[in-house]
Design a protein around this motif. Sequence first.
Motif, PDB file in Angstrom:
ATOM      1  N   UNK A 118     -62.077 -12.029-101.070  1.00  0.00           N
ATOM      2  CA  UNK A 118     -62.556 -11.942 -99.686  1.00  0.00           C
ATOM      3  C   UNK A 118     -62.104 -13.119 -98.834  1.00  0.00           C
ATOM      4  N   UNK A 119     -62.264 -14.381 -99.289  1.00  0.00           N
ATOM      5  CA  UNK A 119     -61.752 -15.493 -98.466  1.00  0.00           C
ATOM      6  C   UNK A 119     -60.250 -15.412 -98.223  1.00  0.00           C
ATOM      7  N   UNK A 120     -59.486 -15.001 -99.232  1.00  0.00           N
ATOM      8  CA  UNK A 120     -58.045 -14.881 -99.038  1.00  0.00           C
ATOM      9  C   UNK A 120     -57.728 -13.845 -97.977  1.00  0.00           C
ATOM     10  N   UNK A 121     -58.426 -12.724 -98.012  1.00  0.00           N
ATOM     11  CA  UNK A 121     -58.180 -11.675 -97.035  1.00  0.00           C
ATOM     12  C   UNK A 121     -58.520 -12.136 -95.621  1.00  0.00           C
ATOM     13  N   UNK A 122     -59.585 -12.902 -95.492  1.00  0.00           N
ATOM     14  CA  UNK A 122     -60.038 -13.318 -94.166  1.00  0.00           C
ATOM     15  C   UNK A 122     -59.251 -14.495 -93.601  1.00  0.00           C
ATOM     16  N   UNK A 123     -58.789 -15.397 -94.467  1.00  0.00           N
ATOM     17  CA  UNK A 123     -58.238 -16.664 -93.976  1.00  0.00           C
ATOM     18  C   UNK A 123     -56.795 -16.925 -94.401  1.00  0.00           C
ATOM     19  N   UNK A 124     -56.046 -15.876 -94.746  1.00  0.00           N
ATOM     20  CA  UNK A 124     -54.655 -16.061 -95.167  1.00  0.00           C
ATOM     21  C   UNK A 124     -53.669 -15.519 -94.138  1.00  0.00           C
ATOM     22  N   UNK A 125     -54.077 -15.491 -92.879  1.00  0.00           N
ATOM     23  CA  UNK A 125     -53.168 -15.081 -91.821  1.00  0.00           C
ATOM     24  C   UNK A 125     -53.067 -13.598 -91.594  1.00  0.00           C
ATOM     25  N   UNK A 126     -53.994 -12.820 -92.148  1.00  0.00           N
ATOM     26  CA  UNK A 126     -53.955 -11.371 -91.954  1.00  0.00           C
ATOM     27  C   UNK A 126     -54.389 -11.009 -90.539  1.00  0.00           C
ATOM     28  N   UNK A 127     -55.487 -11.597 -90.057  1.00  0.00           N
ATOM     29  CA  UNK A 127     -56.067 -11.212 -88.779  1.00  0.00           C
ATOM     30  C   UNK A 127     -55.836 -12.226 -87.665  1.00  0.00           C
ATOM     31  N   UNK A 128     -55.511 -13.447 -88.023  1.00  0.00           N
ATOM     32  CA  UNK A 128     -55.234 -14.465 -87.011  1.00  0.00           C
ATOM     33  C   UNK A 128     -54.353 -15.538 -87.637  1.00  0.00           C
ATOM     34  N   UNK A 129     -53.607 -16.293 -86.853  1.00  0.00           N
ATOM     35  CA  UNK A 129     -52.702 -17.308 -87.419  1.00  0.00           C
ATOM     36  C   UNK A 129     -53.459 -18.378 -88.189  1.00  0.00           C
ATOM     37  N   UNK A 130     -52.897 -18.787 -89.310  1.00  0.00           N
ATOM     38  CA  UNK A 130     -53.504 -19.826 -90.130  1.00  0.00           C
ATOM     39  C   UNK A 130     -53.613 -21.135 -89.356  1.00  0.00           C
ATOM     40  N   UNK A 131     -52.721 -21.342 -88.391  1.00  0.00           N
ATOM     41  CA  UNK A 131     -52.732 -22.573 -87.602  1.00  0.00           C
ATOM     42  C   UNK A 131     -54.021 -22.743 -86.807  1.00  0.00           C
ATOM     43  N   UNK A 132     -54.794 -21.688 -86.648  1.00  0.00           N
ATOM     44  CA  UNK A 132     -56.068 -21.786 -85.946  1.00  0.00           C
ATOM     45  C   UNK A 132     -57.197 -22.291 -86.833  1.00  0.00           C
ATOM     46  N   UNK A 133     -56.940 -22.398 -88.137  1.00  0.00           N
ATOM     47  CA  UNK A 133     -57.946 -22.938 -89.049  1.00  0.00           C
ATOM     48  C   UNK A 133     -57.998 -24.456 -88.922  1.00  0.00           C
ATOM     49  N   UNK A 134     -59.121 -25.082 -89.282  1.00  0.00           N
ATOM     50  CA  UNK A 134     -59.182 -26.553 -89.315  1.00  0.00           C
ATOM     51  C   UNK A 134     -58.133 -27.109 -90.260  1.00  0.00           C
ATOM     52  N   UNK A 135     -57.622 -28.276 -89.947  1.00  0.00           N
ATOM     53  CA  UNK A 135     -56.542 -28.873 -90.736  1.00  0.00           C
ATOM     54  C   UNK A 135     -56.931 -29.072 -92.187  1.00  0.00           C
ATOM     55  N   UNK A 136     -58.199 -29.364 -92.466  1.00  0.00           N
ATOM     56  CA  UNK A 136     -58.641 -29.596 -93.834  1.00  0.00           C
ATOM     57  C   UNK A 136     -58.657 -28.310 -94.665  1.00  0.00           C
ATOM     58  N   UNK A 137     -58.846 -27.188 -94.008  1.00  0.00           N
ATOM     59  CA  UNK A 137     -58.949 -25.902 -94.710  1.00  0.00           C
ATOM     60  C   UNK A 137     -57.581 -25.236 -94.863  1.00  0.00           C
ATOM     61  N   UNK A 138     -56.662 -25.584 -93.992  1.00  0.00           N
ATOM     62  CA  UNK A 138     -55.368 -24.907 -93.951  1.00  0.00           C
ATOM     63  C   UNK A 138     -54.622 -24.929 -95.286  1.00  0.00           C
TER      64      UNK A 138
END
Length: 252
Positions: free
Chosen positions: A176-196
Amino acid sequence: MAHPTVAVLERHLTLYRRLWRASVFSSFALPVLFVGSIGLGVGRYVGGLEGVSYAAWIVPGVLASTAFQMAVGECTYSVLGEFKWTRGAHAMFATRVSAWDMVRGWLAYIVIRVLIAVVVFLLVVWGFGVLGSWWTLVTPLVAGLLALAVAGPVTAFSASIEHDSYFALLFRFVMIPSTLFAGVFFPVEQLPALVRPLAYASPLWHGVELSRAATLGSAPPWPVWVHVGYLVVFAVGGMWWAAAAFRRRLQD
């Protein structure tokens, strides 16, 4: 007599003959729901992204995510069941089929399943006019490599555990985290630098970037060989781990 690896693949394909209708239907339904509800519906509010419509931007991500989720899902209960419930792996091992043959045959089956789903996906979304490049034709290869990179480690994990409750942890903290935060729905660059970096570590992100570059006809931010190399390392390492896990489990 067929090679043991081919025999294992034939076994899984024979079992799949009972299920293919439901899986093909879901392959049709998923792209229609995602492109219609998120790509076109949400896309009205999002507008364009990186110079293209949101629907065109999200389709390659959903395609890669489909391959990723299918590889994870198929390599959990089915693998554990072969050792714990049906003992099918032990029956094969009683013949001249080795652990390597089982792993190779199983992973080949997973890749075939993913390729079928991806081809159906592409045929459906093609009608929406969101595929902007002939490089789209290579996306099944990307999805197959992504599936192999994911299926190997998950197969090894499933062959190493004793109880299916561990799959809840796999789904909740990996899939689930991979699906939500791996650039599927929005650019990874929008994540906090520590999480990227966590997103970059996911094989799904590399598959998404390759698929998006192919469907949009543009170069990915990272060199193509880096993405491909990362997935190949995951695939090879996962296969070795799976073979070792199978050998240990077959001694039970």
